[in-house]
Design a protein around this motif. Structure first.
Motif, PDB file in Angstrom:
ATOM      1  N   ARG A 246     -29.046 -32.056 -42.441  1.00  0.00           N
ATOM      2  CA  ARG A 246     -29.124 -30.752 -42.403  1.00  0.00           C
ATOM      3  C   ARG A 246     -30.439 -30.719 -42.098  1.00  0.00           C
ATOM      4  NH1 ARG A 246     -24.503 -31.315 -42.877  1.00  0.00           N
ATOM      5  NH2 ARG A 246     -22.892 -30.190 -44.272  1.00  0.00           N
ATOM      6  N   THR A 247     -30.923 -29.259 -41.769  1.00  0.00           N
ATOM      7  CA  THR A 247     -32.230 -28.687 -41.752  1.00  0.00           C
ATOM      8  C   THR A 247     -32.498 -27.557 -42.546  1.00  0.00           C
ATOM      9  OG1 THR A 247     -32.515 -29.531 -39.393  1.00  0.00           O
ATOM     10  CG2 THR A 247     -34.041 -27.867 -40.170  1.00  0.00           C
ATOM     11  N   TYR A 248     -33.452 -27.476 -43.515  1.00  0.00           N
ATOM     12  CA  TYR A 248     -33.444 -26.322 -44.358  1.00  0.00           C
ATOM     13  C   TYR A 248     -34.731 -25.727 -43.884  1.00  0.00           C
ATOM     14  CZ  TYR A 248     -34.432 -23.639 -48.573  1.00  0.00           C
ATOM     15  OH  TYR A 248     -34.882 -22.618 -49.583  1.00  0.00           O
ATOM     16  N   ASN A 254     -41.862 -23.628 -42.715  1.00  0.00           N
ATOM     17  CA  ASN A 254     -41.636 -24.970 -42.381  1.00  0.00           C
ATOM     18  C   ASN A 254     -40.154 -25.278 -42.325  1.00  0.00           C
ATOM     19  OD1 ASN A 254     -42.259 -25.156 -45.155  1.00  0.00           O
ATOM     20  ND2 ASN A 254     -42.143 -27.447 -45.027  1.00  0.00           N
ATOM     21  N   SER A 255     -39.696 -26.259 -41.488  1.00  0.00           N
ATOM     22  CA  SER A 255     -38.342 -26.832 -41.627  1.00  0.00           C
ATOM     23  C   SER A 255     -38.237 -28.083 -42.006  1.00  0.00           C
ATOM     24  CB  SER A 255     -37.736 -26.819 -39.986  1.00  0.00           C
ATOM     25  OG  SER A 255     -37.762 -25.635 -39.250  1.00  0.00           O
ATOM     26  N   ILE A 256     -37.212 -28.335 -43.167  1.00  0.00           N
ATOM     27  CA  ILE A 256     -37.285 -29.369 -43.880  1.00  0.00           C
ATOM     28  C   ILE A 256     -36.144 -30.115 -43.513  1.00  0.00           C
ATOM     29  CG2 ILE A 256     -37.325 -30.609 -46.425  1.00  0.00           C
ATOM     30  CD1 ILE A 256     -38.573 -27.895 -47.015  1.00  0.00           C
ATOM     31  N   PRO A 257     -36.166 -31.617 -42.771  1.00  0.00           N
ATOM     32  CA  PRO A 257     -34.884 -32.462 -42.876  1.00  0.00           C
ATOM     33  C   PRO A 257     -34.252 -32.771 -43.777  1.00  0.00           C
ATOM     34  CG  PRO A 257     -36.711 -33.183 -41.492  1.00  0.00           C
ATOM     35  CD  PRO A 257     -37.440 -32.184 -42.528  1.00  0.00           C
ATOM     36  N   PHE A 293     -42.673 -32.899 -49.650  1.00  0.00           N
ATOM     37  CA  PHE A 293     -42.766 -33.940 -48.651  1.00  0.00           C
ATOM     38  C   PHE A 293     -42.005 -33.299 -47.404  1.00  0.00           C
ATOM     39  CE2 PHE A 293     -43.051 -35.898 -52.613  1.00  0.00           C
ATOM     40  CZ  PHE A 293     -44.272 -36.433 -52.697  1.00  0.00           C
ATOM     41  N   GLY A 294     -42.192 -32.104 -47.089  1.00  0.00           N
ATOM     42  CA  GLY A 294     -41.460 -31.143 -46.145  1.00  0.00           C
ATOM     43  C   GLY A 294     -41.648 -31.909 -44.794  1.00  0.00           C
ATOM     44  N   ASP A 295     -42.663 -32.601 -44.475  1.00  0.00           N
ATOM     45  CA  ASP A 295     -43.017 -33.218 -43.270  1.00  0.00           C
ATOM     46  C   ASP A 295     -42.395 -34.753 -43.070  1.00  0.00           C
ATOM     47  OD1 ASP A 295     -44.726 -34.169 -44.977  1.00  0.00           O
ATOM     48  OD2 ASP A 295     -46.159 -34.841 -43.417  1.00  0.00           O
ATOM     49  N   GLU A 296     -41.606 -34.867 -44.136  1.00  0.00           N
ATOM     50  CA  GLU A 296     -40.879 -36.200 -43.838  1.00  0.00           C
ATOM     51  C   GLU A 296     -39.418 -35.729 -44.056  1.00  0.00           C
ATOM     52  OE1 GLU A 296     -44.503 -39.035 -45.868  1.00  0.00           O
ATOM     53  OE2 GLU A 296     -42.509 -38.897 -46.841  1.00  0.00           O
ATOM     54  N   LYS A 297     -38.884 -35.902 -45.242  1.00  0.00           N
ATOM     55  CA  LYS A 297     -37.549 -35.338 -45.538  1.00  0.00           C
ATOM     56  C   LYS A 297     -37.026 -35.123 -46.918  1.00  0.00           C
ATOM     57  CE  LYS A 297     -35.546 -39.948 -46.052  1.00  0.00           C
ATOM     58  NZ  LYS A 297     -36.913 -40.772 -45.933  1.00  0.00           N
ATOM     59  N   VAL A 298     -36.123 -34.564 -47.208  1.00  0.00           N
ATOM     60  CA  VAL A 298     -35.373 -34.638 -48.506  1.00  0.00           C
ATOM     61  C   VAL A 298     -34.023 -35.760 -48.208  1.00  0.00           C
ATOM     62  CG1 VAL A 298     -33.848 -33.338 -50.187  1.00  0.00           C
ATOM     63  CG2 VAL A 298     -35.901 -32.439 -49.057  1.00  0.00           C
TER      64      VAL A 298
END
Length: 581
Positions: A246-248, A254-257, A293-298
């Motif tokens: 998903r993308t949040y 910012n968009s978080i994967p 860590f929004g530039d990496e992922k959840v």
């Protein structure tokens, strides 16, 4: 961490071992961990303190059939001060086949791995600012976890269909049971490149961002890159995984994967959990600040053990059980650690409550915002019954991670439950604005965190005290002394004197405790200031109808809980005796 308290919510072994190392020959009867390896958070040597960890290129080939790993750790280092050796930690069960320093082989006489402390002599002392490169190649059978995640190591498991399912969890034992590292919470690598080579078609889910994959001769290499990685958070997760993504869209723009690697057949349950993650991100970003860590992922990965806060790839093994609370407590707790462990980290084991207690408090707080005060209160009451409070939460003497499993002391459980209750009590004392301001500053080191403008923070209890005092404008030394630097809880004595109640606080160390107390008298609530730890409230015509601290805002000694705990302990001992007789 390691299954939080529910209330809160490829290669054979090398034949010859170098000096100071040995091989584990029989996986059925593994040797115990060395005295050094079993402990995490030991005091750093002068050389370790002077070692700046710029980069790490870690390659691990994992052979499930042989239950072995072979790896190479290539470090780029900067001397932060004078150094005459490079010193890492590494479980001595591994056979080290080569050590390179600045590209040249180091003679066997110039390195050793004594009891798990790997020392590499420098040909000449390094000065502050010097750059070094070190490469260590090793192989062996990793320590097998006996009771994961509480007693950590590697898990060589199989899925219900018989495929390899491998995971690691090593918070208490530390990073050195899997790879050469400096096993300390304050030593992080700037950028870590990780390459896991596994038998095809297995998947290796890792920390950070996915960089790519390659296939060769029946093996697949999965490549990941992470920044400022919490040392115990680097983890192996290998299996026949499927992935939901998903993308949040964050409130910060910012968009978080989001990604969840799950076993086949669990897509529906995993998808429901991924949907919940969006609500969790919204809660934490609204309450604390931006996801670190929004530039990496959840990331989540399904594991054969309960759970662990592995940075951007949290372990989840709770079986997707439905909850009457309306949320998955394990996912929520481990996700809290992205803020309270991976962004904010303790400087040493003594301050572990900052990670576990504040992280645990986030579960009832999440429920308070989602479902109301009643569930917040119920969750806190459930955890209150588990507080032992025999020893200080922040002892004066240095601790190592082994103290966590000292059941008689109870410290390893109190850092969750008592830690959460301390947060609850402090919030009630100084108010929401000051409390959450202090938390934000503690976690990010600034008032205005935005994606990209903060770095990991390494903190102590004294740091939290300073932030709380600054935000509230109050002297809170008495509060932190009573709750964190002493064992027994503060006691409130209530004495009836005619038509009045006399209230008196006392602490184990005799330290001041001017904690205001609310008293419900009839239909009215009176706030008693308790200057110098004493106060009086007039009962008037409602002399027979009063309640002390009616909303349970204060963590204090409760004789009823102590009596109940003693009875439960005696019953458990009798039951255990019956099983062994």
């Amino acid at each position: 961490m390691r299954g939080a308290i529910r209330a809160l919510g490829a290669a054979g072994l090398l034949l010859a071992a170098a000096p100071g190392v040995f091989a584990q020959d029989d996986p059925a009867t593994p040797p115990p961990l060395s005295k050094r390896t079993i402990q995490s958070g030991l005091p750093l040597t002068a050389n370790q303190q002077a070692t700046g960890l710029d980069t790490l290129d870690l390659s691990l080939k994992v052979d499930p059939a042989a239950a072995t790993v072979e790896g190479t750790a290539r470090y780029g280092l900067t001397a932060l001060g004078p150094m005459n050796r490079v010193e890492f930690d590494l479980d001595p069960r591994y056979v080290i086949s080569s050590v390179l320093l600045n590209g040249s082989a180091v003679a066997l006489s110039n390195w050793r791995n004594d009891d798990g402390q790997l020392s590499i002599d420098l040909p000449s002392a390094a000065a502050k600012g010097d750059k070094l490169s070190v490469a260590i190649t090793y192989a062996g059978r990793p320590h097998i976890a006996e009771r994961p995640p509480w007693d950590g190591g590697i898990m060589w498991k199989q899925t219900p269909t018989g495929q390899p399912w491998i995971a690691t969890a090593n918070q208490m034992e530390g990073c050195d049971i899997l790879w050469p590292c400096i096993d300390s919470p304050v030593k992080r690598v700037g950028v870590t490149d990780i390459a896991f080579t596994v038998p095809a078609p297995l998947v290796a889910a890792g920390n950070g961002k996915f960089i790519g994959r390659s296939d060769e001769n029946g093996w697949t290499t999965w490549k990941w890159r992470a920044r400022n990685l919490n040392m115990y958070a680097l983890t192996l997760n290998i299996g026949p995984f499927e992935k939901i993504e998903r993308t949040y869209q964050s409130r910060f723009g910012n968009s978080i994967p989001i990604a969840f690697w799950h076993l086949p057949g669990h897509a529906k349950q995993a998808g429901a959990l991924v949907d919940q993650i969006g609500d969790s991100i919204a809660f934490f970003e609204r309450t604390i600040g931006p996801y670190p860590f929004g530039d990496e992922k959840v990331g989540l990965v399904e594991t054969p053990h309960l759970g662990m806060e592995h940075q951007t790839i949290n372990a989840y093994g709770a079986g997707f059980k439905p909850s009457p609370d309306g949320y998955d407590w394990l996912m929520e707790h481990e996700f809290a650690h992205e803020w309270f462990a991976n962004q904010l980290a303790q400087t040493e084991t003594n301050h572990m409550w900052l990670q576990e207690g504040l992280g645990s408090y986030m579960q009832p707080l999440y429920m308070q915002q989602a479902r109301g005060d009643w569930l917040y209160d119920a969750m806190l009451w459930d955890s209150r019954k588990k507080i032992v409070s025999k020893v200080p939460l922040v002892p004066d003497e240095p601790l190592t991670s082994t103290y966590y499993n000292d059941r008689e002391a109870g410290w390893g459980s109190d850092i969750y439950t008592k830690g959460a209750w301390i947060a609850h009590t402090l919030r009630g004392l100084i108010g929401d604005e000051a409390f959450f301001t202090a938390l934000r500053r503690l976690v990010y080191g600034r008032d205005d965190p935005r994606p990209g403008n903060f770095t990991p923070q390494f903190r102590t209890t004294a740091d939290f005290q300073r932030e709380a005092e600054k935000a509230s404008g109050r002297d809170l030394g008495w509060f932190f002394d009573a709750y964190l630097r002493q064992g027994p809880l503060p006691k409130l004595t209530v004495a009836r004197q005619g038509g009045a109640l006399d209230l008196t606080w006392s602490t184990a160390g005799g330290t001041p405790f001017p904690m205001p107390v609310e008293v419900r008298v009839g239909s009215r609530v009176v706030r008693v200031p308790m200057t110098n730890g004493r106060g009086r409230v007039q009962l008037g015509p409602d002399a027979g109808d009063y309640a002390i601290d009616p909303e349970a805002k204060i963590l204090r000694y409760d004789p009823a809980i102590e009596t109940w705990q003693a009875a439960e302990k005696a019953a458990a001992a009798e039951k255990s005796k019956g099983r062994t007789s």
